[in-house]
Scaffold this motif. Sequence first.
Motif, PDB file in Angstrom:
ATOM      1  N   ASN A 275     -13.501 -42.954  25.224  1.00  0.00           N
ATOM      2  CA  ASN A 275     -14.097 -42.657  23.843  1.00  0.00           C
ATOM      3  C   ASN A 275     -15.578 -42.693  24.776  1.00  0.00           C
ATOM      4  OD1 ASN A 275     -15.816 -41.472  20.967  1.00  0.00           O
ATOM      5  ND2 ASN A 275     -14.489 -42.476  20.223  1.00  0.00           N
ATOM      6  N   PRO A 276     -16.789 -42.243  24.615  1.00  0.00           N
ATOM      7  CA  PRO A 276     -17.957 -42.027  24.479  1.00  0.00           C
ATOM      8  C   PRO A 276     -18.931 -43.420  24.202  1.00  0.00           C
ATOM      9  CG  PRO A 276     -18.092 -39.659  24.203  1.00  0.00           C
ATOM     10  CD  PRO A 276     -16.654 -40.813  23.873  1.00  0.00           C
ATOM     11  N   ASN A 277     -18.735 -43.168  22.778  1.00  0.00           N
ATOM     12  CA  ASN A 277     -18.905 -43.949  21.868  1.00  0.00           C
ATOM     13  C   ASN A 277     -18.645 -46.025  22.439  1.00  0.00           C
ATOM     14  OD1 ASN A 277     -20.019 -42.755  19.458  1.00  0.00           O
ATOM     15  ND2 ASN A 277     -18.549 -42.008  19.649  1.00  0.00           N
ATOM     16  N   THR A 278     -17.828 -45.901  23.359  1.00  0.00           N
ATOM     17  CA  THR A 278     -17.658 -46.940  23.603  1.00  0.00           C
ATOM     18  C   THR A 278     -18.540 -47.608  24.730  1.00  0.00           C
ATOM     19  OG1 THR A 278     -15.400 -46.617  25.379  1.00  0.00           O
ATOM     20  CG2 THR A 278     -15.195 -46.832  22.973  1.00  0.00           C
ATOM     21  N   TYR A 279     -18.875 -46.569  25.218  1.00  0.00           N
ATOM     22  CA  TYR A 279     -19.914 -46.536  27.181  1.00  0.00           C
ATOM     23  C   TYR A 279     -21.504 -46.537  26.651  1.00  0.00           C
ATOM     24  CZ  TYR A 279     -15.482 -45.470  28.444  1.00  0.00           C
ATOM     25  OH  TYR A 279     -13.745 -45.480  29.068  1.00  0.00           O
ATOM     26  N   PHE A 280     -21.178 -45.648  25.700  1.00  0.00           N
ATOM     27  CA  PHE A 280     -23.245 -44.794  25.639  1.00  0.00           C
ATOM     28  C   PHE A 280     -23.801 -45.596  24.143  1.00  0.00           C
ATOM     29  CE2 PHE A 280     -20.717 -41.832  28.444  1.00  0.00           C
ATOM     30  CZ  PHE A 280     -21.280 -43.098  29.950  1.00  0.00           C
ATOM     31  N   LYS A 281     -24.279 -45.671  23.845  1.00  0.00           N
ATOM     32  CA  LYS A 281     -25.417 -46.044  22.287  1.00  0.00           C
ATOM     33  C   LYS A 281     -26.754 -45.768  22.337  1.00  0.00           C
ATOM     34  CE  LYS A 281     -21.263 -48.672  20.808  1.00  0.00           C
ATOM     35  NZ  LYS A 281     -20.595 -50.205  20.187  1.00  0.00           N
ATOM     36  N   PRO A 282     -27.053 -45.309  22.465  1.00  0.00           N
ATOM     37  CA  PRO A 282     -26.631 -43.609  21.292  1.00  0.00           C
ATOM     38  C   PRO A 282     -26.152 -43.001  22.159  1.00  0.00           C
ATOM     39  CG  PRO A 282     -29.364 -43.465  21.129  1.00  0.00           C
ATOM     40  CD  PRO A 282     -28.702 -45.148  22.341  1.00  0.00           C
ATOM     41  N   LEU A 283     -25.719 -41.726  22.168  1.00  0.00           N
ATOM     42  CA  LEU A 283     -24.517 -41.003  23.209  1.00  0.00           C
ATOM     43  C   LEU A 283     -25.690 -40.294  23.702  1.00  0.00           C
ATOM     44  CD1 LEU A 283     -22.079 -39.057  21.229  1.00  0.00           C
ATOM     45  CD2 LEU A 283     -21.681 -41.342  22.962  1.00  0.00           C
ATOM     46  N   ASP A 284     -27.124 -39.969  23.402  1.00  0.00           N
ATOM     47  CA  ASP A 284     -27.997 -39.152  23.837  1.00  0.00           C
ATOM     48  C   ASP A 284     -29.372 -40.161  25.400  1.00  0.00           C
ATOM     49  OD1 ASP A 284     -29.209 -40.227  22.489  1.00  0.00           O
ATOM     50  OD2 ASP A 284     -30.661 -38.396  21.128  1.00  0.00           O
ATOM     51  N   GLU A 285     -28.153 -41.242  25.552  1.00  0.00           N
ATOM     52  CA  GLU A 285     -29.837 -41.625  26.054  1.00  0.00           C
ATOM     53  C   GLU A 285     -28.266 -42.292  26.959  1.00  0.00           C
ATOM     54  OE1 GLU A 285     -32.049 -45.206  24.415  1.00  0.00           O
ATOM     55  OE2 GLU A 285     -32.464 -42.721  22.573  1.00  0.00           O
ATOM     56  N   SER A 286     -27.028 -41.758  27.517  1.00  0.00           N
ATOM     57  CA  SER A 286     -26.081 -41.640  28.678  1.00  0.00           C
ATOM     58  C   SER A 286     -26.805 -43.026  30.132  1.00  0.00           C
ATOM     59  CB  SER A 286     -24.811 -41.305  28.559  1.00  0.00           C
ATOM     60  OG  SER A 286     -25.842 -39.825  28.897  1.00  0.00           O
ATOM     61  N   GLN A 287     -27.704 -41.641  30.827  1.00  0.00           N
ATOM     62  CA  GLN A 287     -27.577 -42.041  32.018  1.00  0.00           C
ATOM     63  C   GLN A 287     -28.300 -43.699  31.866  1.00  0.00           C
ATOM     64  OE1 GLN A 287     -31.914 -40.595  34.926  1.00  0.00           O
ATOM     65  NE2 GLN A 287     -30.927 -39.302  34.152  1.00  0.00           N
ATOM     66  N   PRO A 288     -28.993 -43.905  31.589  1.00  0.00           N
ATOM     67  CA  PRO A 288     -29.376 -45.284  31.760  1.00  0.00           C
ATOM     68  C   PRO A 288     -28.141 -46.173  31.983  1.00  0.00           C
ATOM     69  CG  PRO A 288     -31.375 -44.677  30.673  1.00  0.00           C
ATOM     70  CD  PRO A 288     -30.033 -44.138  30.090  1.00  0.00           C
ATOM     71  N   VAL A 289     -27.319 -46.257  30.749  1.00  0.00           N
ATOM     72  CA  VAL A 289     -26.220 -46.927  30.872  1.00  0.00           C
ATOM     73  C   VAL A 289     -25.384 -46.289  32.272  1.00  0.00           C
ATOM     74  CG1 VAL A 289     -23.608 -47.512  29.709  1.00  0.00           C
ATOM     75  CG2 VAL A 289     -26.297 -47.189  28.217  1.00  0.00           C
ATOM     76  N   MET A 290     -25.219 -45.387  32.617  1.00  0.00           N
ATOM     77  CA  MET A 290     -24.150 -44.576  33.825  1.00  0.00           C
ATOM     78  C   MET A 290     -24.644 -45.401  35.046  1.00  0.00           C
ATOM     79  SD  MET A 290     -23.793 -40.822  32.494  1.00  0.00           S
ATOM     80  CE  MET A 290     -22.650 -40.291  33.701  1.00  0.00           C
ATOM     81  N   VAL A 291     -26.049 -45.191  35.616  1.00  0.00           N
ATOM     82  CA  VAL A 291     -26.842 -45.812  36.461  1.00  0.00           C
ATOM     83  C   VAL A 291     -26.189 -47.388  36.706  1.00  0.00           C
ATOM     84  CG1 VAL A 291     -28.917 -46.396  37.502  1.00  0.00           C
ATOM     85  CG2 VAL A 291     -28.427 -44.062  36.789  1.00  0.00           C
ATOM     86  N   ALA A 292     -26.611 -48.025  35.877  1.00  0.00           N
ATOM     87  CA  ALA A 292     -26.381 -49.695  35.454  1.00  0.00           C
ATOM     88  C   ALA A 292     -25.412 -50.043  36.171  1.00  0.00           C
ATOM     89  CB  ALA A 292     -27.070 -49.877  34.370  1.00  0.00           C
TER      90      ALA A 292
END
Length: 466
Positions: A275-292
């Motif tokens: 579930n993407p909510n476990t990785y990205f909070k909020p969902l529309d700000e996923s890029q910084p989390v993914m790159v990190a």
Amino acid sequence: MRITPLTNLSGTKPTAKLQKNLVLWHIIIIGLAYIQPLTLFDTFGLVSERSGGHVPTSYIFALVAILLTSISYGHMIKRYPSSGSAYTYAQKSIHPNVGFMVGWSSWLDYLLSPLVNIILADIYLRALFPEVNNWLWVIGLTALMTVINLFGARFVARFNSTIVVIQLGVIFYFVYQVYTLLTQGVYADGTLNPDKSELWSLTPFWNDMTSISALIGGATVLCFSFTGFDALSSLAEETKDAERTLPKAIFSTALLAGVIFIISTYFIQLYFPSNPNTYFKPLDESQPVMVAAIGSIAFKTLVLYFAVVAVMASGISAHAGVSRLMYVMGRDGVINKKLFGHISPRLHTPTYNILIVGIVALSAGFLDLEHIVNLISFGALTAFSFVNFSVISRYALRDGKNKSIKDIINYIIVPTLGFASVFLMWLEIDKLALQIGLAWAVVGVGYLAYKTKGFKYNAPQHNEHE
């Protein structure tokens, strides 16, 4: 000796026009910059939730609809090489009033697209400089985007070419890093099975819990990711041999972007399977989390800096597209001609429109990504639907090209399939976006009634391409 400007027979100065100086590679570069390939990182969280963890399959659904519709765009550009895009096609092929409504609804696509890029740039810059007031970024980036557009589409293409190449390099490096981690048995939730069977799994595309409606819902959001391909038609009056160049550029841009999106999100979905909510909070700000999650702090910082430049390249292209649509509607007289139909004699660009779009873009400081993306999808789906209708109306019905097998395939079957694929996405569009879009359309009908004195007359149109 002082040289006076040339005049026409009436003794007046010639009307300023857009200049034809773009070739195929310019158009593809502008298209890829408008699409902004790095957007796949920004929409991943939203689409993963919407599609039930099948982002690459949603991209496939969207790509099929886009490619079919791009063929229809190609047919219409050959007949009407105008900067008005879907507005002009519906106006000339179906009815002037229908064309006005298509253009009016498409504003939700074109006018809001620059805002998305300002919002994304603000997200990245807040991640880098959380202590700085975001209005500094919104105002500064909007001003930069506006100034660059004042100097013309060819300048935009040159500015964007390097940006696109670097974007593709960042995506390749990121996906390679993800692939390397997966081959080492590592993913976001821990470690893979010892045999690493998940590495080439079909799960990112399909599993027992997959829902077709969810996949189409994800594809509806992803219409936003492809909006650059149709906006290329707005550059028709600045393209050399537009009837040949633009159909190739539109199809090639959509196909190239789609392949990049599908391959990249396959590996990203493997790495972030839950579930993407476990990785990205909020969902529309996923890029910084993914790159990190993939790289070092230095890599994250570098990518975020470049992402700011990349979204600005996309915003500049979006800005160029909407200013041309406004110009054509102004030239036709359906909106104020002196304001919206103005071309600068010195810069050969619709300077008033460019400034207006810049002012509207400042509202990015009040809005969020998810709602803007959904509204853009409403405008895009409207344009896609009526471009397919326009092919059938113009070629099959008005021109009578419905006798041979080739004509039936080109002008009836393909646009019908294009509309059918778009219609499936209409069924899954966000309800709030639909309500706002329909409310905007009602306002357009009211304005059209006023402009045509209660529909006693057709909406005015420019006859240059008739």
